[in-house]
Design a protein around this motif. Structure first.
Motif, PDB file in Angstrom:
ATOM      1  N   ALA A  74      33.857  23.545  25.322  1.00 59.70           N
ATOM      2  CA  ALA A  74      33.772  22.846  26.608  1.00 59.70           C
ATOM      3  C   ALA A  74      35.029  23.069  27.443  1.00 59.70           C
ATOM      4  O   ALA A  74      36.155  22.931  26.960  1.00 59.70           O
ATOM      5  CB  ALA A  74      33.564  21.359  26.365  1.00 59.70           C
ATOM      6  N   GLY A  75      34.832  23.444  28.692  1.00 54.87           N
ATOM      7  CA  GLY A  75      35.937  23.643  29.617  1.00 54.87           C
ATOM      8  C   GLY A  75      36.631  24.976  29.514  1.00 54.87           C
ATOM      9  O   GLY A  75      37.515  25.277  30.320  1.00 54.87           O
ATOM     10  N   THR A  76      36.260  25.810  28.538  1.00 51.65           N
ATOM     11  CA  THR A  76      36.845  27.146  28.437  1.00 51.65           C
ATOM     12  C   THR A  76      36.043  28.105  29.305  1.00 51.65           C
ATOM     13  O   THR A  76      34.887  27.852  29.658  1.00 51.65           O
ATOM     14  CB  THR A  76      36.863  27.641  26.989  1.00 51.65           C
ATOM     15  OG1 THR A  76      35.508  27.784  26.507  1.00 51.65           O
ATOM     16  CG2 THR A  76      37.612  26.675  26.092  1.00 51.65           C
ATOM     17  N   GLU A  77      36.664  29.221  29.639  1.00 48.49           N
ATOM     18  CA  GLU A  77      36.002  30.168  30.536  1.00 48.49           C
ATOM     19  C   GLU A  77      35.011  31.036  29.775  1.00 48.49           C
ATOM     20  O   GLU A  77      35.274  31.472  28.649  1.00 48.49           O
ATOM     21  CB  GLU A  77      37.038  31.038  31.241  1.00 48.49           C
ATOM     22  CG  GLU A  77      36.469  31.801  32.418  1.00 48.49           C
ATOM     23  CD  GLU A  77      37.533  32.244  33.413  1.00 48.49           C
ATOM     24  OE1 GLU A  77      37.158  32.805  34.460  1.00 48.49           O
ATOM     25  OE2 GLU A  77      38.733  32.029  33.148  1.00 48.49           O
ATOM     26  N   LEU A  78      33.878  31.280  30.400  1.00 48.50           N
ATOM     27  CA  LEU A  78      32.855  32.126  29.811  1.00 48.50           C
ATOM     28  C   LEU A  78      33.415  33.527  29.598  1.00 48.50           C
ATOM     29  O   LEU A  78      33.918  34.150  30.541  1.00 48.50           O
ATOM     30  CB  LEU A  78      31.634  32.192  30.736  1.00 48.50           C
ATOM     31  CG  LEU A  78      30.435  32.997  30.255  1.00 48.50           C
ATOM     32  CD1 LEU A  78      29.768  32.325  29.060  1.00 48.50           C
ATOM     33  CD2 LEU A  78      29.414  33.178  31.387  1.00 48.50           C
ATOM     34  N   PRO A  79      33.361  34.075  28.374  1.00 46.67           N
ATOM     35  CA  PRO A  79      33.942  35.405  28.116  1.00 46.67           C
ATOM     36  C   PRO A  79      33.272  36.495  28.950  1.00 46.67           C
ATOM     37  O   PRO A  79      32.054  36.469  29.170  1.00 46.67           O
ATOM     38  CB  PRO A  79      33.675  35.611  26.625  1.00 46.67           C
ATOM     39  CG  PRO A  79      33.489  34.245  26.055  1.00 46.67           C
ATOM     40  CD  PRO A  79      32.849  33.446  27.142  1.00 46.67           C
ATOM     41  N   ASP A  80      34.064  37.457  29.383  1.00 44.39           N
ATOM     42  CA  ASP A  80      33.521  38.593  30.130  1.00 44.39           C
ATOM     43  C   ASP A  80      32.511  39.367  29.299  1.00 44.39           C
ATOM     44  O   ASP A  80      31.572  39.960  29.841  1.00 44.39           O
ATOM     45  CB  ASP A  80      34.654  39.525  30.569  1.00 44.39           C
ATOM     46  CG  ASP A  80      35.524  38.923  31.663  1.00 44.39           C
ATOM     47  OD1 ASP A  80      35.047  37.986  32.340  1.00 44.39           O
ATOM     48  OD2 ASP A  80      36.674  39.375  31.823  1.00 44.39           O
ATOM     49  N   SER A  81      32.702  39.378  27.979  1.00 50.49           N
ATOM     50  CA  SER A  81      31.781  40.103  27.102  1.00 50.49           C
ATOM     51  C   SER A  81      30.391  39.487  27.106  1.00 50.49           C
ATOM     52  O   SER A  81      29.398  40.154  26.774  1.00 50.49           O
ATOM     53  CB  SER A  81      32.326  40.110  25.669  1.00 50.49           C
ATOM     54  OG  SER A  81      32.481  38.783  25.186  1.00 50.49           O
ATOM     55  N   VAL A  82      30.296  38.218  27.470  1.00 46.71           N
ATOM     56  CA  VAL A  82      28.997  37.545  27.562  1.00 46.71           C
ATOM     57  C   VAL A  82      28.408  37.727  28.954  1.00 46.71           C
ATOM     58  O   VAL A  82      27.246  38.097  29.118  1.00 46.71           O
ATOM     59  CB  VAL A  82      29.143  36.046  27.235  1.00 46.71           C
ATOM     60  CG1 VAL A  82      27.818  35.308  27.463  1.00 46.71           C
ATOM     61  CG2 VAL A  82      29.620  35.859  25.804  1.00 46.71           C
ATOM     62  N   ARG A  83      29.238  37.480  29.966  1.00 52.28           N
ATOM     63  CA  ARG A  83      28.727  37.587  31.331  1.00 52.28           C
ATOM     64  C   ARG A  83      28.362  39.022  31.682  1.00 52.28           C
ATOM     65  O   ARG A  83      27.379  39.281  32.374  1.00 52.28           O
ATOM     66  CB  ARG A  83      29.760  37.053  32.319  1.00 52.28           C
ATOM     67  CG  ARG A  83      29.204  37.035  33.731  1.00 52.28           C
ATOM     68  CD  ARG A  83      30.211  36.602  34.762  1.00 52.28           C
ATOM     69  NE  ARG A  83      29.802  37.053  36.074  1.00 52.28           N
ATOM     70  CZ  ARG A  83      30.576  37.067  37.132  1.00 52.28           C
ATOM     71  NH1 ARG A  83      31.825  36.651  37.052  1.00 52.28           N
ATOM     72  NH2 ARG A  83      30.114  37.511  38.298  1.00 52.28           N
ATOM     73  N   GLN A  84      29.147  39.991  31.250  1.00 51.60           N
ATOM     74  CA  GLN A  84      28.862  41.419  31.452  1.00 51.60           C
ATOM     75  C   GLN A  84      28.687  41.765  32.935  1.00 51.60           C
ATOM     76  O   GLN A  84      27.878  42.619  33.305  1.00 51.60           O
ATOM     77  CB  GLN A  84      27.603  41.820  30.670  1.00 51.60           C
ATOM     78  CG  GLN A  84      27.733  41.609  29.170  1.00 51.60           C
ATOM     79  CD  GLN A  84      26.443  41.856  28.431  1.00 51.60           C
ATOM     80  OE1 GLN A  84      25.453  42.320  29.010  1.00 51.60           O
ATOM     81  NE2 GLN A  84      26.416  41.538  27.154  1.00 51.60           N
ATOM     82  N   GLY A  85      29.445  41.093  33.785  1.00 49.73           N
ATOM     83  CA  GLY A  85      29.401  41.408  35.213  1.00 49.73           C
ATOM     84  C   GLY A  85      28.129  41.028  35.914  1.00 49.73           C
ATOM     85  O   GLY A  85      27.874  41.494  37.041  1.00 49.73           O
TER      86      GLY A  85
END
Length: 471
Positions: A74-85
């Motif tokens: 909770a409150g941490t940033e969504l990893p770029d590896s998950v969002r994938q742009g």
């Protein structure tokens, strides 16, 4: 006597009319009856569809897709590896993507052990009757194009909706009611989410196949009732004369819309008797209203419309579609989403049980879902009671029941963030292909020629029947 100029002009027009009439007749003239005669392609499991359309994008994270590990993030940033742009809407693209865990608690239900959010207790109670598809995917991130694709197979306006395709291909078992009926929930508060007519429009199919909207007002269908003092016998004579004139016009022009108009006049005449009988709920026992919940006694409510949907199923209506808006929870998630669940949960579950009680569930396909899901990042301050969730097309959940669908079954899976599908993706086109298959229709062979192209509900992209969902 006519001049040479007049003769050539009128002759050219006549030849053009003959050519155009021939083309129209070959493309559309008797296409509907020819299609109906050739369908179904194989023995159907479903005779009819009830589509419980939840407009706005219900949150799978609170309702269906249990991700307990999000509490630690909770409150941490969504990893770029998950969002994938992946694309975000303009409402959240300029803010940090901070994880908001589920606001609702989950519990296990039924012999199947399905995890359902606490805001849907009645659905949880019938989990053994339901198939949860947790790996739905769409291509559109904003409401209108996403809902248009969810219902018509294409994001641009102008294509026929799913219900129109069913009407075009199969017709109805009841010639006194439309093949395709639409009901919009009458909200107790004003709704700011539009429901456009093209969601149930016929597109390039003959207009007789478009959805007929049933209203909660004194006149359920506009302009259906004859004026006071106008005898029914006179209406019949008037329609016969009008039908004769339209028939002559069709012979001259071969315009298929004239045939549609004739059929719609006749349907309206029959509906003058059938619709009042359908919408009169006074013959329903009190136990039915108790089953569907207290709001079922309010005309036009989602619950009252669910009772009408069962009555239509009993009368052989082919495609019944309910729309319930305002699932768009960009803020106040814990109150906004809860309110929509309270509007719909008991009635949706009661409809499944009521169909089963009447012996209708075995050949009625029930589909519940919206155009997309919601994102794991909180919109606004994730710690605030006013936090919400933005649109998310990469994964969402629908549930289905009846008519050959595996009961007590969950299909597909998402990653630990409910952000991407990691197992058994089901595209919107796959959902359409599967539903058509249950109606006995091969989606690849079910086409309509328009402007030289063969169109189908599932489009030109690859689509498959999800046989894993079928008994």
């Amino acid at each position: 006597m006519i001049s040479r100029r007049q003769f050539i002009g009128s002759g050219g027009f006549s030849l053009g009319a003959i050519a155009a009439g021939s083309l129209l007749a070959s493309e559309s003239g008797d296409a509907s009856s020819a299609i109906e005669a050739s369908l179904p392609h194989f023995a159907p499991k479903a005779k009819r569809v009830i589509f419980l359309t939840q407009s706005g994008g219900p949150s799978q994270i609170e309702l269906f897709d249990h991700k307990p590990q999000l509490g630690k993030l909770a409150g941490t940033e969504l990893p770029d590896s998950v969002r994938q742009g992946q694309r975000l809407t303009g409402m959240t693209k300029n803010q940090k993507q901070l994880i908001l865990p589920s606001v609702a608690k989950f519990r296990r239900h039924g012999r199947c052990g399905a995890m359902v959010g606490e805001w849907l207790p009645h659905l949880g109670a019938i989990a053994d009757e339901v198939c949860f598809v947790k790996s739905m995917v769409t291509d559109q991130i904003n409401h209108a194009p996403a809902m248009t694709k969810f219902l018509t197979g294409h994001q641009l306006v102008g294509r026929p909706s799913f219900g129109c395709w069913a009407s075009y291909g199969l017709g109805s078992e009841n010639k006194n009611l439309p093949d395709y009926v639409v009901m919009l929930s009458r909200m107790q508060r004003g709704s700011d989410q539009p429901l456009y007519d093209h969601y149930w429009g016929s597109g390039f199919l003959p207009s007789e196949h478009q959805g007929v909207k049933l209203r909660s007002a004194r006149d359920p269908v506009l302009y259906l009732k004859d004026p006071d003092g106008f005898p029914r016998e006179l209406r019949r004579e008037m329609l016969d004369a009008l039908g004769s004139l339209n028939g002559k016009h069709f012979e001259a022009t071969a315009d298929p819309e004239i045939e549609s108009r004739i059929e719609q006049y006749e349907m309206a005449f029959r509906m003058q008797a059938s619709v009042p009988e359908l919408t009169d709920l006074s013959d329903e026992p009190g136990s039915v209203f108790d089953m569907y919940g207290p709001d079922s006694r309010r005309p036009g409510s989602y619950a009252a419309n669910c009772i009408l949907a069962r009555r239509m199923a009993q009368r052989g209506v082919r495609f019944i579609q309910l729309f319930h808006p305002d699932w768009d929870h960009h803020s106040r998630l814990s109150s906004w989403c809860v309110s929509r669940c309270m509007d719909t949960d008991q009635a949706s579950a009661a409809l499944v049980l009521d169909l089963k009680r009447h012996g209708l569930l075995d050949d009625t396909l029930v589909i519940w879902g919206g155009e997309f899901g919601r994102g794991v990042a909180g919109q606004g301050d994730w710690q605030s009671p006013n936090a919400g969730r933005d649109h998310h097309p990469r994964c969402f959940t629908v549930w289905m029941a009846g008519a050959g669908i595996k009961p007590g079954f969950s299909y597909g899976a998402t990653d630990d963030f409910s952000y991407n599908v990691v197992e058994n993706p089901v595209h919107v086109h796959d959902l359409h292909a599967t539903a058509l298959h249950l109606l006995g229709i091969d989606h690849q062979r079910f086409t309509h020629r328009h402007q030289g192209l063969d169109f189908r509900l599932t489009g030109v992209e690859p689509a498959r029947v999800v046989n894993e969902l079928i008994v």
